[in-house]
Write a protein that holds these residues in place. Structure first.
Motif, PDB file in Angstrom:
ATOM      1  N   ARG A  32       0.832  -1.207   0.000  1.00 37.85           N
ATOM      2  CA  ARG A  32       0.000   0.000   0.000  1.00 37.85           C
ATOM      3  C   ARG A  32       0.866   1.257   0.000  1.00 37.85           C
ATOM      4  N   ALA A  33       1.980   1.182   0.695  1.00 37.37           N
ATOM      5  CA  ALA A  33       2.883   2.338   0.717  1.00 37.37           C
ATOM      6  C   ALA A  33       3.417   2.634  -0.679  1.00 37.37           C
ATOM      7  N   GLN A  34       3.784   1.592  -1.418  1.00 34.97           N
ATOM      8  CA  GLN A  34       4.296   1.780  -2.780  1.00 34.97           C
ATOM      9  C   GLN A  34       3.224   2.355  -3.701  1.00 34.97           C
ATOM     10  N   ILE A  35       2.021   1.784  -3.633  1.00 36.15           N
ATOM     11  CA  ILE A  35       0.932   2.276  -4.487  1.00 36.15           C
ATOM     12  C   ILE A  35       0.582   3.711  -4.118  1.00 36.15           C
ATOM     13  N   GLY A  36       0.520   3.981  -2.814  1.00 36.88           N
ATOM     14  CA  GLY A  36       0.198   5.329  -2.371  1.00 36.88           C
ATOM     15  C   GLY A  36       1.210   6.356  -2.853  1.00 36.88           C
ATOM     16  N   GLN A  37       2.493   6.000  -2.774  1.00 34.93           N
ATOM     17  CA  GLN A  37       3.543   6.913  -3.226  1.00 34.93           C
ATOM     18  C   GLN A  37       3.443   7.150  -4.729  1.00 34.93           C
ATOM     19  N   GLU A  38       3.179   6.083  -5.464  1.00 31.07           N
ATOM     20  CA  GLU A  38       3.079   6.200  -6.918  1.00 31.07           C
ATOM     21  C   GLU A  38       1.878   7.047  -7.335  1.00 31.07           C
ATOM     22  N   CYS A  39       0.770   6.915  -6.613  1.00 26.94           N
ATOM     23  CA  CYS A  39      -0.470   7.598  -6.995  1.00 26.94           C
ATOM     24  C   CYS A  39      -0.694   8.909  -6.247  1.00 26.94           C
ATOM     25  N   GLY A  40       0.196   9.219  -5.318  1.00 29.02           N
ATOM     26  CA  GLY A  40       0.091  10.485  -4.608  1.00 29.02           C
ATOM     27  C   GLY A  40      -1.005  10.531  -3.566  1.00 29.02           C
ATOM     28  N   VAL A  41      -1.276   9.407  -2.900  1.00 32.06           N
ATOM     29  CA  VAL A  41      -2.295   9.355  -1.851  1.00 32.06           C
ATOM     30  C   VAL A  41      -1.739   8.605  -0.646  1.00 32.06           C
ATOM     31  N   GLY A  42      -2.476   8.673   0.458  1.00 29.76           N
ATOM     32  CA  GLY A  42      -2.059   7.971   1.657  1.00 29.76           C
ATOM     33  C   GLY A  42      -2.427   6.496   1.639  1.00 29.76           C
ATOM     34  N   GLU A  43      -1.840   5.745   2.561  1.00 29.98           N
ATOM     35  CA  GLU A  43      -2.101   4.297   2.618  1.00 29.98           C
ATOM     36  C   GLU A  43      -3.553   3.981   2.923  1.00 29.98           C
ATOM     37  N   ASN A  44      -4.216   4.840   3.723  1.00 33.62           N
ATOM     38  CA  ASN A  44      -5.618   4.590   4.049  1.00 33.62           C
ATOM     39  C   ASN A  44      -6.510   4.670   2.812  1.00 33.62           C
ATOM     40  N   VAL A  45      -6.167   5.572   1.904  1.00 33.45           N
ATOM     41  CA  VAL A  45      -6.919   5.683   0.653  1.00 33.45           C
ATOM     42  C   VAL A  45      -6.746   4.403  -0.168  1.00 33.45           C
ATOM     43  N   VAL A  46      -5.519   3.902  -0.237  1.00 28.39           N
ATOM     44  CA  VAL A  46      -5.246   2.663  -0.977  1.00 28.39           C
ATOM     45  C   VAL A  46      -5.978   1.500  -0.326  1.00 28.39           C
ATOM     46  N   ARG A  47      -5.973   1.483   1.008  1.00 28.52           N
ATOM     47  CA  ARG A  47      -6.664   0.402   1.720  1.00 28.52           C
ATOM     48  C   ARG A  47      -8.151   0.388   1.376  1.00 28.52           C
ATOM     49  N   ARG A  48      -8.805   1.557   1.378  1.00 28.14           N
ATOM     50  CA  ARG A  48     -10.230   1.631   1.046  1.00 28.14           C
ATOM     51  C   ARG A  48     -10.480   1.176  -0.389  1.00 28.14           C
ATOM     52  N   ALA A  49      -9.593   1.563  -1.296  1.00 22.56           N
ATOM     53  CA  ALA A  49      -9.732   1.151  -2.699  1.00 22.56           C
ATOM     54  C   ALA A  49      -9.614  -0.359  -2.824  1.00 22.56           C
ATOM     55  N   GLN A  50      -8.651  -0.944  -2.134  1.00 20.23           N
ATOM     56  CA  GLN A  50      -8.473  -2.392  -2.198  1.00 20.23           C
ATOM     57  C   GLN A  50      -9.648  -3.125  -1.556  1.00 20.23           C
ATOM     58  N   GLU A  51     -10.161  -2.609  -0.462  1.00 15.24           N
ATOM     59  CA  GLU A  51     -11.313  -3.245   0.186  1.00 15.24           C
ATOM     60  C   GLU A  51     -12.522  -3.246  -0.742  1.00 15.24           C
ATOM     61  N   LEU A  52     -12.716  -2.151  -1.480  1.00 14.91           N
ATOM     62  CA  LEU A  52     -13.813  -2.096  -2.443  1.00 14.91           C
ATOM     63  C   LEU A  52     -13.638  -3.157  -3.523  1.00 14.91           C
ATOM     64  N   LEU A  53     -12.414  -3.272  -4.054  1.00 13.83           N
ATOM     65  CA  LEU A  53     -12.165  -4.238  -5.129  1.00 13.83           C
ATOM     66  C   LEU A  53     -12.220  -5.676  -4.622  1.00 13.83           C
ATOM     67  N   ILE A  54     -11.876  -5.883  -3.371  1.00 17.19           N
ATOM     68  CA  ILE A  54     -12.012  -7.222  -2.771  1.00 17.19           C
ATOM     69  C   ILE A  54     -13.497  -7.586  -2.679  1.00 17.19           C
ATOM     70  N   SER A  55     -14.334  -6.628  -2.252  1.00 18.93           N
ATOM     71  CA  SER A  55     -15.771  -6.898  -2.137  1.00 18.93           C
ATOM     72  C   SER A  55     -16.396  -7.180  -3.491  1.00 18.93           C
ATOM     73  N   GLN A  56     -15.788  -6.643  -4.563  1.00 22.78           N
ATOM     74  CA  GLN A  56     -16.313  -6.826  -5.916  1.00 22.78           C
ATOM     75  C   GLN A  56     -15.693  -8.018  -6.633  1.00 22.78           C
ATOM     76  N   GLY A  57     -14.763  -8.701  -5.972  1.00 24.09           N
ATOM     77  CA  GLY A  57     -14.181  -9.897  -6.560  1.00 24.09           C
ATOM     78  C   GLY A  57     -13.021  -9.656  -7.496  1.00 24.09           C
ATOM     79  N   VAL A  58     -12.541  -8.419  -7.590  1.00 28.39           N
ATOM     80  CA  VAL A  58     -11.402  -8.110  -8.463  1.00 28.39           C
ATOM     81  C   VAL A  58     -10.095  -8.516  -7.784  1.00 28.39           C
ATOM     82  N   LEU A  59     -10.024  -8.266  -6.491  1.00 34.96           N
ATOM     83  CA  LEU A  59      -8.843  -8.615  -5.702  1.00 34.96           C
ATOM     84  C   LEU A  59      -9.253  -9.577  -4.592  1.00 34.96           C
ATOM     85  N   GLU A  60      -8.264 -10.186  -3.972  1.00 38.17           N
ATOM     86  CA  GLU A  60      -8.523 -11.006  -2.782  1.00 38.17           C
ATOM     87  C   GLU A  60      -7.417 -10.754  -1.778  1.00 38.17           C
TER      88      GLU A  60
END
Length: 252
Positions: A32-60
């Motif tokens: 999350r730290a790497q993605i956040g740094q690359e996209c210019g956002v904090g780790e919490n933002v990345v975490r929320r994005a990943q949780e959404l995609l996990i709920s939708q079956g894109v990620l696990e």
């Protein structure tokens, strides 16, 4: 138009990378730290994005290991047929059971919503007349596979036990059976399917790439007196579902 929340923007970016095969099923995502740094956002933002995609079956998510790209969902068959209206049971659940999945839905109903111009035209009422609007999210094994927004004239069902499609003693039995409870015989439905691209909200809810192909079905139920009693906009994503029309043959 309000600006898209940062976590939805990051979810779209992660979804794009999966869709374009930058990451493939089984790949572990960067931290999350790497993605956040690359996209210019904090780790919490990345975490929320990943949780959404996990709920939708894109990620696990794998405890103690990280976040991975999930295997593609099995495409499910959605059968459209008036013959599938049953007093008990759900066509959706039958469709999902046929492919070894658990079918269910979530809904949100609002009463006394003014009808927009297009909906009013489809229901044969005046623009602004009150309706009951119900928004559905249909699920297969807990993951969204179809969306629908249903409108019913409030003057038809207001004050009856069937005013709420998903509430009361006749909850969840479908338009045909609910209308029968108040003495209205539904004789037929008209469906107008049209291919188009998913908008941002639809893509986010369905867990698909923005602008992916969907089928937009405009469905209207009519009474035996010719009055429209319900109309709905049904969104079926091509990547998750195939649509089959079953046409009953009258041999009388």
């Amino acid at each position: 138009m309000p600006e898209q929340p940062p976590y939805l923007r990051i979810a779209d970016e992660l979804r794009r990378r999966v869709a374009e095969h930058e990451w493939t099923p089984g790949d572990r995502l960067p931290s999350r730290a790497q993605i956040g740094q690359e996209c210019g956002v904090g780790e919490n933002v990345v975490r929320r994005a990943q949780e959404l995609l996990i709920s939708q079956g894109v990620l696990e998510g794998r405890a103690g290991s990280g976040t991975y790209v999930a295997a593609p969902r099995q495409r499910v068959r959605v059968v459209r047929s008036s013959a599938r209206e049953q007093p008990n049971g759900s066509p959706l659940r039958a469709d999902m059971k046929a492919v070894g999945k658990q079918g269910d839905w979530e809904s949100r109903t609002e009463a006394k919503v003014p009808a927009p111009a297009e909906i009013a035209s489809r229901l044969g009422i005046a623009e602004g007349d009150l309706c009951v609007r119900t928004v559905y999210e249909f699920l297969a094994d807990g993951k969204p596979v179809q969306l629908s927004t249903s409108w019913e004239p409030y003057d038809l069902t207001g004050g009856t036990l069937v005013v709420l499609p998903e509430g009361g003693p006749h909850a969840g039995v479908g338009v045909v059976n609910r209308m029968a409870e108040i003495g209205i015989t539904v004789s037929h439905a008209v469906e107008q399917p049209e291919p188009r691209r998913a908008n941002a909200e639809e893509a986010s809810l369905l867990g698909i790439q923005k602008a992916s192909l969907v089928t937009h079905i405009r469905r209207t139920y009519y009474s035996d007196q010719g009055r429209p009693v319900e109309t709905a906009d049904i969104i079926v994503p091509a990547s998750l579902c195939e649509i089959v029309y079953e046409i009953p043959i009258d041999n009388r």
